[in-house]
Scaffold this active site. Structure first.
Site, PDB file in Angstrom:
ATOM      1  N   TYR A  48       2.713  -2.566  16.486  1.00  0.00           N
ATOM      2  CA  TYR A  48       2.074  -1.679  17.287  1.00  0.00           C
ATOM      3  C   TYR A  48       2.033  -1.643  18.883  1.00  0.00           C
ATOM      4  CZ  TYR A  48       1.140   0.749  12.836  1.00  0.00           C
ATOM      5  OH  TYR A  48       1.084   1.560  11.770  1.00  0.00           O
ATOM      6  N   LYS A  55       1.801 -11.969   5.683  1.00  0.00           N
ATOM      7  CA  LYS A  55       3.211 -12.256   5.078  1.00  0.00           C
ATOM      8  C   LYS A  55       3.755 -13.673   5.460  1.00  0.00           C
ATOM      9  CE  LYS A  55       6.497 -10.824   1.906  1.00  0.00           C
ATOM     10  NZ  LYS A  55       6.352 -10.716   0.739  1.00  0.00           N
ATOM     11  N   ASP A  74       1.751  -8.086  -0.128  1.00  0.00           N
ATOM     12  CA  ASP A  74       2.351  -7.325  -1.175  1.00  0.00           C
ATOM     13  C   ASP A  74       1.464  -7.567  -2.303  1.00  0.00           C
ATOM     14  OD1 ASP A  74       3.621  -9.777  -1.053  1.00  0.00           O
ATOM     15  OD2 ASP A  74       5.651  -9.334  -1.458  1.00  0.00           O
ATOM     16  N   ASP A  87      -3.277  -1.084   8.808  1.00  0.00           N
ATOM     17  CA  ASP A  87      -3.168   0.548   8.965  1.00  0.00           C
ATOM     18  C   ASP A  87      -2.635   1.061   7.642  1.00  0.00           C
ATOM     19  OD1 ASP A  87      -2.892   3.226   9.923  1.00  0.00           O
ATOM     20  OD2 ASP A  87      -1.018   2.847  11.076  1.00  0.00           O
TER      21      ASP A  87
END
Ligand code: NAI
Length: 363
Positions: free
Chosen positions: A124, A191, A225, A249
């Site tokens: 972002y 991740k 995940d 988000d």
């Protein structure tokens, strides 16, 4: 004590939800002087920009703001008014408490967690290169020359910076918050197994910061995940969760969906000097101006604002009244009627707000 707060109604349903919020704050007995300021697509004609300097100055002057949703017109030089506001005021924390409200259509009755999302960097950051542009092609050649990998020439590129500074700040905020609120665990979602130099750095720094809180607050880590699956299957296992910007988000909306949807999800953007409170949802153009919006998210955001202003009594009264209206189930807006599959009249924004005022009068 009177507090002056900058109020940014914003776009779409913003005027309806912030109007309802002002009524509820007054009914809860808080003495707030509102300084109204513009931002968003609808103020373009008047100001020629979706984020007037006078609005930034108003937040700086009052230190505290609350806003409705803002849409970003294309071609104004802003990728997002919200991102620009957060960056300009260095509101590096996005805080989103997620809790079950009985009667609001949640999938679980025992959700009580807090999302702490880094607000200033990651994908972002807005550092992007358009497909086919000279800069994109040069970057592709540079990456190739470094032996870092090959990128197709017809690619657009977004950069994902994750810094030690921002990571330490956000993870430390999450732990500080846990200590202050008597919470027991901070989970870092990442991740790192794939993105070793961005998410890997995030995880490494999170582990370092966690060491400083050992014995006081537990630390836990999840791959993003797996986190999503764990969250959907058993959200009660989470307490405070800290995320880099993008995952935070996405996880916010996922979490909101577990407790009844965007209509009831509050939030805050907090920095060292300023704080701006706002619902998680957007301007909902599909229902704007129809008196159909659920103002709960904005109202619960105002309760967070009142806590920030040390007006804890008024904040708690608002939360209590919200719980009472949902428990009775007589005045529910359309989004909640759909989430709960309940029959009964759909309350307008006005009717819902009036029911809430009545509850506040009973407290
Ligand atoms: P959205 O949150 O505005 O709407 C998604 C769906 O949820 C719609 O069906 C809408 O009717 C419903 N919804 C949202 N809030 C609701 C409420 N309070 N009561 C009842 N139903 C509600 O998301 P969307 O459509 O992706 O975005 C619309 C605009 O809002 C875009 O311009 C976007 O950039 C902006 N936006 C602004 C945000 C902010 O200012 N913080 C956050 C998210 C989006």
């Amino acid at each position: 004590m009177q507090h002056t707060v900058t109020l940014i109604p914003g776009d779409g349903i913003g005027r309806e939800t912030t109007g309802a919020m002002q009524q509820i704050v007054a009914a809860a007995g808080a003495d707030i002087a509102w300084e109204v300021a513009d931002a968003g697509a609808e103020c373009m004609d008047e100001h020629g920009t979706p984020l007037p300097e006078s609005t930034i100055e108003a937040v700086k002057r009052n230190k505290v703001g609350i806003k409705g949703p803002t849409a970003t017109p294309i071609g104004t030089g802003f990728r997002s008014v919200n991102v620009a506001l957060r960056k300009t005021l260095d509101l590096y924390v996005c805080l989103r408490p997620v809790f079950s409200i009985p009667g609001a259509g949640g999938r679980y009755d025992d959700v009580d967690l807090v999302i702490v999302r880094e607000n200033t960097e990651d994908l972002y950051a807005g550092i992007e290169f358009e497909e086919g542009s000279p800069a994109a092609l040069e970057l592709i050649d540079f990456i190739d020359a470094q032996g870092a990998g090959s990128i197709r020439k017809d690619s657009g590129i977004s950069i994902k910076p994750i810094s030690v500074t921002a990571t330490r700040n956000i993870v430390d905020y999450a732990f500080q918050y846990a200590v202050k609120q008597g919470r027991h665990k901070v989970t870092a979602a990442h991740k790192a197994n794939i993105m070793k130099h961005s998410d890997g750095l995030f995880l490494r720094e999170a582990r370092e910061v966690a060491k400083g809180y050992a014995g006081r607050v537990d630390f836990d880590e999840r791959i993003i995940d797996a986190f999503c699956m764990n969250m959907v299957m058993d959200p009660s296992q989470f307490d405070v969760i800290v995320f880099p910007n993008l995952y935070g988000d996405i996880a916010s909306d996922l979490a909101a969906g577990l407790v009844g949807g965007l209509g009831i999800a509050p939030g805050a953007n907090i920095g060292k000097d300023y704080a701006v409170f706002e619902a998680v949802h957007g301007s909902a153009p599909d229902i704007a101006g129809k008196n159909l919006a659920n103002p709960t998210a904005e109202i619960l955001s105002s309760a967070m604002m009142l806590d920030h202003l040390e007006e804890h009594g008024a904040a708690e009264r608002i939360r209590q009244a919200v719980r009472a209206v949902y428990a009775k189930g007589e005045h529910l807006t359309g989004d909640i009627r759909r989430a709960t599959d309940s029959v009964g009249a759909v309350a307008t924004t006005t009717e819902f707000t009036e029911a809430l005022v009545k509850e506040l009068e009973l407290l």
